[in-house]
Design a protein around this motif. Structure first.
Motif, PDB file in Angstrom:
ATOM      1  N   ARG A 194       3.497   1.406  18.493  1.00 32.65           N
ATOM      2  CA  ARG A 194       2.969   2.774  18.631  1.00 32.65           C
ATOM      3  C   ARG A 194       2.773   3.428  17.259  1.00 32.65           C
ATOM      4  NH1 ARG A 194       6.579   2.975  22.987  1.00 32.65           N
ATOM      5  NH2 ARG A 194       8.131   4.050  21.721  1.00 32.65           N
ATOM      6  N   LEU A 195       3.755   3.252  16.368  1.00 27.31           N
ATOM      7  CA  LEU A 195       3.644   3.827  15.025  1.00 27.31           C
ATOM      8  C   LEU A 195       2.451   3.230  14.281  1.00 27.31           C
ATOM      9  CD1 LEU A 195       7.390   3.898  13.909  1.00 27.31           C
ATOM     10  CD2 LEU A 195       5.979   5.851  14.579  1.00 27.31           C
ATOM     11  N   ALA A 196       2.253   1.924  14.415  1.00 29.11           N
ATOM     12  CA  ALA A 196       1.130   1.264  13.745  1.00 29.11           C
ATOM     13  C   ALA A 196      -0.195   1.807  14.264  1.00 29.11           C
ATOM     14  CB  ALA A 196       1.207  -0.245  13.952  1.00 29.11           C
ATOM     15  N   GLN A 197      -0.316   1.979  15.565  1.00 28.38           N
ATOM     16  CA  GLN A 197      -1.557   2.505  16.135  1.00 28.38           C
ATOM     17  C   GLN A 197      -1.803   3.940  15.696  1.00 28.38           C
ATOM     18  OE1 GLN A 197      -0.745   1.671  20.233  1.00 28.38           O
ATOM     19  NE2 GLN A 197      -1.259  -0.499  20.008  1.00 28.38           N
ATOM     20  N   THR A 198      -0.747   4.744  15.639  1.00 23.53           N
ATOM     21  CA  THR A 198      -0.881   6.119  15.166  1.00 23.53           C
ATOM     22  C   THR A 198      -1.323   6.122  13.700  1.00 23.53           C
ATOM     23  OG1 THR A 198       0.816   6.876  16.696  1.00 23.53           O
ATOM     24  CG2 THR A 198       0.327   8.318  14.829  1.00 23.53           C
ATOM     25  N   TYR A 199      -0.699   5.284  12.892  1.00 22.93           N
ATOM     26  CA  TYR A 199      -1.063   5.191  11.476  1.00 22.93           C
ATOM     27  C   TYR A 199      -2.544   4.830  11.327  1.00 22.93           C
ATOM     28  CZ  TYR A 199      -1.135   3.617   6.624  1.00 22.93           C
ATOM     29  OH  TYR A 199      -1.451   3.466   5.302  1.00 22.93           O
ATOM     30  N   LEU A 200      -3.012   3.857  12.103  1.00 23.71           N
ATOM     31  CA  LEU A 200      -4.413   3.431  11.996  1.00 23.71           C
ATOM     32  C   LEU A 200      -5.373   4.537  12.438  1.00 23.71           C
ATOM     33  CD1 LEU A 200      -4.033  -0.250  13.178  1.00 23.71           C
ATOM     34  CD2 LEU A 200      -4.589   0.556  10.866  1.00 23.71           C
ATOM     35  N   ARG A 201      -4.975   5.344  13.427  1.00 26.36           N
ATOM     36  CA  ARG A 201      -5.818   6.484  13.821  1.00 26.36           C
ATOM     37  C   ARG A 201      -5.898   7.504  12.692  1.00 26.36           C
ATOM     38  NH1 ARG A 201      -3.360   5.727  18.762  1.00 26.36           N
ATOM     39  NH2 ARG A 201      -1.870   7.417  18.466  1.00 26.36           N
ATOM     40  N   GLN A 202      -4.780   7.672  11.961  1.00 22.36           N
ATOM     41  CA  GLN A 202      -4.742   8.626  10.856  1.00 22.36           C
ATOM     42  C   GLN A 202      -5.437   8.092   9.593  1.00 22.36           C
ATOM     43  OE1 GLN A 202      -0.546   9.363  10.383  1.00 22.36           O
ATOM     44  NE2 GLN A 202      -0.448  10.724  12.149  1.00 22.36           N
ATOM     45  N   HIS A 203      -5.615   6.776   9.520  1.00 20.74           N
ATOM     46  CA  HIS A 203      -6.243   6.134   8.355  1.00 20.74           C
ATOM     47  C   HIS A 203      -7.377   5.228   8.832  1.00 20.74           C
ATOM     48  CE1 HIS A 203      -2.189   7.196   6.972  1.00 20.74           C
ATOM     49  NE2 HIS A 203      -2.769   7.366   5.795  1.00 20.74           N
ATOM     50  N   PRO A 204      -8.492   5.802   9.272  1.00 19.56           N
ATOM     51  CA  PRO A 204      -9.578   4.989   9.820  1.00 19.56           C
ATOM     52  C   PRO A 204     -10.155   3.995   8.810  1.00 19.56           C
ATOM     53  CG  PRO A 204     -10.234   7.300   9.623  1.00 19.56           C
ATOM     54  CD  PRO A 204      -8.787   7.230   9.292  1.00 19.56           C
ATOM     55  N   ASP A 205      -9.962   4.251   7.528  1.00 22.26           N
ATOM     56  CA  ASP A 205     -10.449   3.322   6.506  1.00 22.26           C
ATOM     57  C   ASP A 205      -9.704   1.990   6.552  1.00 22.26           C
ATOM     58  OD1 ASP A 205      -8.246   4.997   5.655  1.00 22.26           O
ATOM     59  OD2 ASP A 205      -8.424   4.047   3.682  1.00 22.26           O
ATOM     60  N   ARG A 206      -8.559   1.946   7.220  1.00 22.54           N
ATOM     61  CA  ARG A 206      -7.775   0.705   7.303  1.00 22.54           C
ATOM     62  C   ARG A 206      -7.930   0.043   8.669  1.00 22.54           C
ATOM     63  NH1 ARG A 206      -3.135   3.132   4.067  1.00 22.54           N
ATOM     64  NH2 ARG A 206      -4.032   3.018   1.983  1.00 22.54           N
ATOM     65  N   ALA A 207      -8.896   0.506   9.452  1.00 24.78           N
ATOM     66  CA  ALA A 207      -9.121  -0.082  10.775  1.00 24.78           C
ATOM     67  C   ALA A 207      -9.526  -1.546  10.614  1.00 24.78           C
ATOM     68  CB  ALA A 207     -10.191   0.695  11.515  1.00 24.78           C
ATOM     69  N   LEU A 247       0.827  -1.211   0.000  1.00 17.84           N
ATOM     70  CA  LEU A 247       0.000   0.000   0.000  1.00 17.84           C
ATOM     71  C   LEU A 247       0.859   1.259   0.000  1.00 17.84           C
ATOM     72  CD1 LEU A 247      -2.582  -1.168   2.689  1.00 17.84           C
ATOM     73  CD2 LEU A 247      -2.843  -1.238   0.200  1.00 17.84           C
ATOM     74  N   GLU A 248       1.903   1.275   0.841  1.00 21.12           N
ATOM     75  CA  GLU A 248       2.785   2.444   0.953  1.00 21.12           C
ATOM     76  C   GLU A 248       4.158   1.989   1.394  1.00 21.12           C
ATOM     77  OE1 GLU A 248       1.055   6.165   2.728  1.00 21.12           O
ATOM     78  OE2 GLU A 248      -0.353   4.704   3.571  1.00 21.12           O
ATOM     79  N   ARG A 249       5.154   2.827   1.082  1.00 18.96           N
ATOM     80  CA  ARG A 249       6.518   2.556   1.534  1.00 18.96           C
ATOM     81  C   ARG A 249       7.100   3.809   2.158  1.00 18.96           C
ATOM     82  NH1 ARG A 249       9.869  -0.573  -2.988  1.00 18.96           N
ATOM     83  NH2 ARG A 249      11.454  -0.246  -1.406  1.00 18.96           N
ATOM     84  N   ASN A 250       7.956   3.620   3.151  1.00 17.01           N
ATOM     85  CA  ASN A 250       8.643   4.718   3.832  1.00 17.01           C
ATOM     86  C   ASN A 250       7.676   5.804   4.292  1.00 17.01           C
ATOM     87  OD1 ASN A 250      10.781   3.880   1.367  1.00 17.01           O
ATOM     88  ND2 ASN A 250      11.506   3.721   3.447  1.00 17.01           N
ATOM     89  N   VAL A 251       6.730   5.410   5.110  1.00 11.96           N
ATOM     90  CA  VAL A 251       5.683   6.310   5.586  1.00 11.96           C
ATOM     91  C   VAL A 251       6.125   6.965   6.889  1.00 11.96           C
ATOM     92  CG1 VAL A 251       3.271   6.465   6.304  1.00 11.96           C
ATOM     93  CG2 VAL A 251       3.949   4.779   4.593  1.00 11.96           C
ATOM     94  N   ARG A 252       6.191   8.301   6.888  1.00 11.62           N
ATOM     95  CA  ARG A 252       6.513   9.041   8.106  1.00 11.62           C
ATOM     96  C   ARG A 252       5.267   9.096   8.979  1.00 11.62           C
ATOM     97  NH1 ARG A 252      11.339   9.476   9.669  1.00 11.62           N
ATOM     98  NH2 ARG A 252      10.641  11.143  11.004  1.00 11.62           N
ATOM     99  N   VAL A 253       5.421   8.683  10.227  1.00 15.34           N
ATOM    100  CA  VAL A 253       4.330   8.717  11.199  1.00 15.34           C
ATOM    101  C   VAL A 253       4.902   9.310  12.474  1.00 15.34           C
ATOM    102  CG1 VAL A 253       2.634   7.377  12.475  1.00 15.34           C
ATOM    103  CG2 VAL A 253       3.311   6.629  10.196  1.00 15.34           C
ATOM    104  N   GLY A 254       4.477  10.523  12.786  1.00 16.80           N
ATOM    105  CA  GLY A 254       5.014  11.175  13.976  1.00 16.80           C
ATOM    106  C   GLY A 254       6.521  11.292  13.875  1.00 16.80           C
ATOM    107  N   ARG A 255       7.222  10.741  14.864  1.00 19.28           N
ATOM    108  CA  ARG A 255       8.686  10.815  14.889  1.00 19.28           C
ATOM    109  C   ARG A 255       9.354   9.569  14.312  1.00 19.28           C
ATOM    110  NH1 ARG A 255       9.954  13.464  20.754  1.00 19.28           N
ATOM    111  NH2 ARG A 255       8.726  15.345  20.418  1.00 19.28           N
ATOM    112  N   GLY A 256       8.598   8.712  13.700  1.00 22.40           N
ATOM    113  CA  GLY A 256       9.165   7.479  13.177  1.00 22.40           C
ATOM    114  C   GLY A 256       8.775   7.236  11.740  1.00 22.40           C
ATOM    115  N   GLU A 257       9.182   6.069  11.270  1.00 16.41           N
ATOM    116  CA  GLU A 257       8.886   5.703   9.890  1.00 16.41           C
ATOM    117  C   GLU A 257       8.522   4.223   9.825  1.00 16.41           C
ATOM    118  OE1 GLU A 257      11.224   7.004   6.189  1.00 16.41           O
ATOM    119  OE2 GLU A 257      11.907   4.947   6.553  1.00 16.41           O
TER     120      GLU A 257
END
Length: 134
Positions: A92-105, A41-51
Protein backbone atom coordinates in the motif's frame (compact mmCIF):
# COMPACT_ATOMS: atom_id res chain seq x y z
CA UNK A 1 38.75 20.01 16.53
CA UNK A 2 39.11 16.48 15.11
CA UNK A 3 36.04 14.68 13.82
CA UNK A 4 34.93 11.87 16.12
CA UNK A 5 33.61 8.85 14.17
CA UNK A 6 30.36 7.12 15.01
CA UNK A 7 31.05 4.17 17.31
CA UNK A 8 30.06 1.54 14.73
CA UNK A 9 32.21 3.05 11.98
CA UNK A 10 35.38 2.42 13.91
CA UNK A 11 34.74 -1.31 14.33
CA UNK A 12 33.02 -4.21 12.64
CA UNK A 13 30.65 -5.06 15.50
CA UNK A 14 27.00 -3.99 15.59
CA UNK A 15 25.86 -1.41 18.17
CA UNK A 16 23.89 -2.53 21.22
CA UNK A 17 21.32 0.31 21.48
CA UNK A 18 18.09 -0.54 19.62
CA UNK A 19 17.71 2.84 17.86
CA UNK A 20 21.39 2.85 16.89
CA UNK A 21 21.04 -0.73 15.65
CA UNK A 22 18.19 0.31 13.34
CA UNK A 23 20.15 3.24 11.88
CA UNK A 24 23.26 1.08 11.58
CA UNK A 25 21.22 -1.61 9.78
CA UNK A 26 19.81 0.90 7.30
CA UNK A 27 23.28 2.32 6.61
CA UNK A 28 24.65 -1.19 6.09
CA UNK A 29 21.72 -2.07 3.81
CA UNK A 30 22.26 1.07 1.71
CA UNK A 31 25.96 0.24 1.31
CA UNK A 32 25.13 -3.33 0.26
CA UNK A 33 22.53 -2.14 -2.24
CA UNK A 34 25.02 0.33 -3.75
CA UNK A 35 27.55 -2.49 -4.02
CA UNK A 36 24.92 -4.40 -6.00
CA UNK A 37 24.48 -1.40 -8.33
CA UNK A 38 21.17 -0.16 -6.95
CA UNK A 39 20.85 3.62 -7.03
CA UNK A 40 19.54 5.00 -3.74
CA UNK A 41 16.89 7.65 -4.44
CA UNK A 42 15.54 8.38 -0.94
CA UNK A 43 15.74 7.09 2.61
CA UNK A 44 13.21 7.12 5.45
CA UNK A 45 10.37 8.45 3.32
CA UNK A 46 7.13 9.23 5.16
CA UNK A 47 4.13 8.10 3.12
CA UNK A 48 0.76 8.57 4.73
CA UNK A 49 0.87 6.75 8.07
CA UNK A 50 3.94 4.69 7.26
CA UNK A 51 7.54 4.91 6.25
CA UNK A 52 9.58 3.40 3.46
CA UNK A 53 13.11 2.63 4.63
CA UNK A 54 14.82 2.97 1.23
CA UNK A 55 13.56 3.89 -2.23
CA UNK A 56 16.01 2.85 -4.92
CA UNK A 57 16.21 2.02 -8.58
CA UNK A 58 17.58 -1.17 -10.08
CA UNK A 59 17.84 -1.06 -13.84
CA UNK A 60 14.41 0.24 -14.94
CA UNK A 61 12.49 -0.69 -11.78
CA UNK A 62 11.71 1.36 -8.72
CA UNK A 63 12.57 -0.72 -5.67
CA UNK A 64 11.08 -0.21 -2.23
CA UNK A 65 13.41 -1.74 0.35
CA UNK A 66 12.39 -2.78 3.84
CA UNK A 67 15.32 -3.24 6.22
CA UNK A 68 14.98 -5.74 9.06
CA UNK A 69 17.79 -5.89 11.63
CA UNK A 70 17.53 -8.43 14.42
CA UNK A 71 19.78 -9.50 17.29
CA UNK A 72 17.64 -12.47 18.29
CA UNK A 73 16.63 -15.49 16.22
CA UNK A 74 14.02 -16.64 18.74
CA UNK A 75 11.20 -15.83 16.31
CA UNK A 76 13.09 -16.72 13.13
CA UNK A 77 15.44 -13.76 12.82
CA UNK A 78 15.30 -10.82 10.44
CA UNK A 79 13.97 -12.74 7.46
CA UNK A 80 10.94 -13.97 9.42
CA UNK A 81 10.18 -10.42 10.63
CA UNK A 82 8.43 -9.65 7.34
CA UNK A 83 4.91 -10.82 8.12
CA UNK A 84 2.05 -10.99 5.60
CA UNK A 85 0.51 -7.95 7.33
CA UNK A 86 3.73 -5.96 6.93
CA UNK A 87 3.92 -7.08 3.29
CA UNK A 88 0.43 -5.73 2.60
CA UNK A 89 1.30 -2.47 4.35
CA UNK A 90 4.46 -2.10 2.25
CA UNK A 91 2.49 -2.74 -0.95
CA UNK A 92 0.00 0.00 0.00
CA UNK A 93 2.82 2.42 0.87
CA UNK A 94 4.56 1.68 -2.43
CA UNK A 95 1.38 2.33 -4.41
CA UNK A 96 0.76 5.57 -2.53
CA UNK A 97 4.36 6.66 -3.17
CA UNK A 98 4.00 5.94 -6.90
CA UNK A 99 0.77 7.98 -7.06
CA UNK A 100 2.63 10.87 -5.40
CA UNK A 101 5.61 10.48 -7.78
CA UNK A 102 4.16 9.81 -11.25
CA UNK A 103 7.61 10.30 -12.78
CA UNK A 104 8.62 6.98 -11.18
CA UNK A 105 5.66 5.04 -12.59
CA UNK A 106 6.49 1.75 -14.28
CA UNK A 107 7.89 -1.49 -12.97
CA UNK A 108 8.36 -1.69 -9.23
CA UNK A 109 9.05 -4.31 -6.60
CA UNK A 110 9.58 -4.66 -2.87
CA UNK A 111 12.88 -6.09 -1.65
CA UNK A 112 13.95 -6.88 1.90
CA UNK A 113 17.39 -6.60 3.40
CA UNK A 114 17.60 -8.97 6.38
CA UNK A 115 20.47 -8.36 8.80
CA UNK A 116 21.04 -10.85 11.60
CA UNK A 117 23.49 -9.94 14.36
CA UNK A 118 24.93 -12.73 16.50
CA UNK A 119 25.81 -12.36 20.21
CA UNK A 120 29.45 -11.52 19.38
CA UNK A 121 28.36 -8.55 17.24
CA UNK A 122 29.20 -10.12 13.88
CA UNK A 123 26.44 -10.02 11.31
CA UNK A 124 25.09 -11.43 8.06
CA UNK A 125 23.34 -9.42 5.35
CA UNK A 126 20.84 -11.03 2.99
CA UNK A 127 19.17 -9.15 0.14
CA UNK A 128 15.86 -10.74 -0.83
CA UNK A 129 14.66 -9.38 -4.18
CA UNK A 130 10.91 -9.31 -4.80
CA UNK A 131 10.22 -10.44 -1.23
CA UNK A 132 6.64 -9.17 -1.31
CA UNK A 133 4.66 -10.55 -4.22
CA UNK A 134 2.44 -7.87 -5.70
Amino acid sequence: MPRIPWPWRSRRRAPTDRAELGRWGEDLAARELKRRKYRILERNVRVGRGELDIVASDRDATVFVEVKTRRDKTFGGARAALTPTKGRQLARLAQTYLRQHPDRAGDYRIDVVAIDVDPTGDYTVEVIPNAVHL
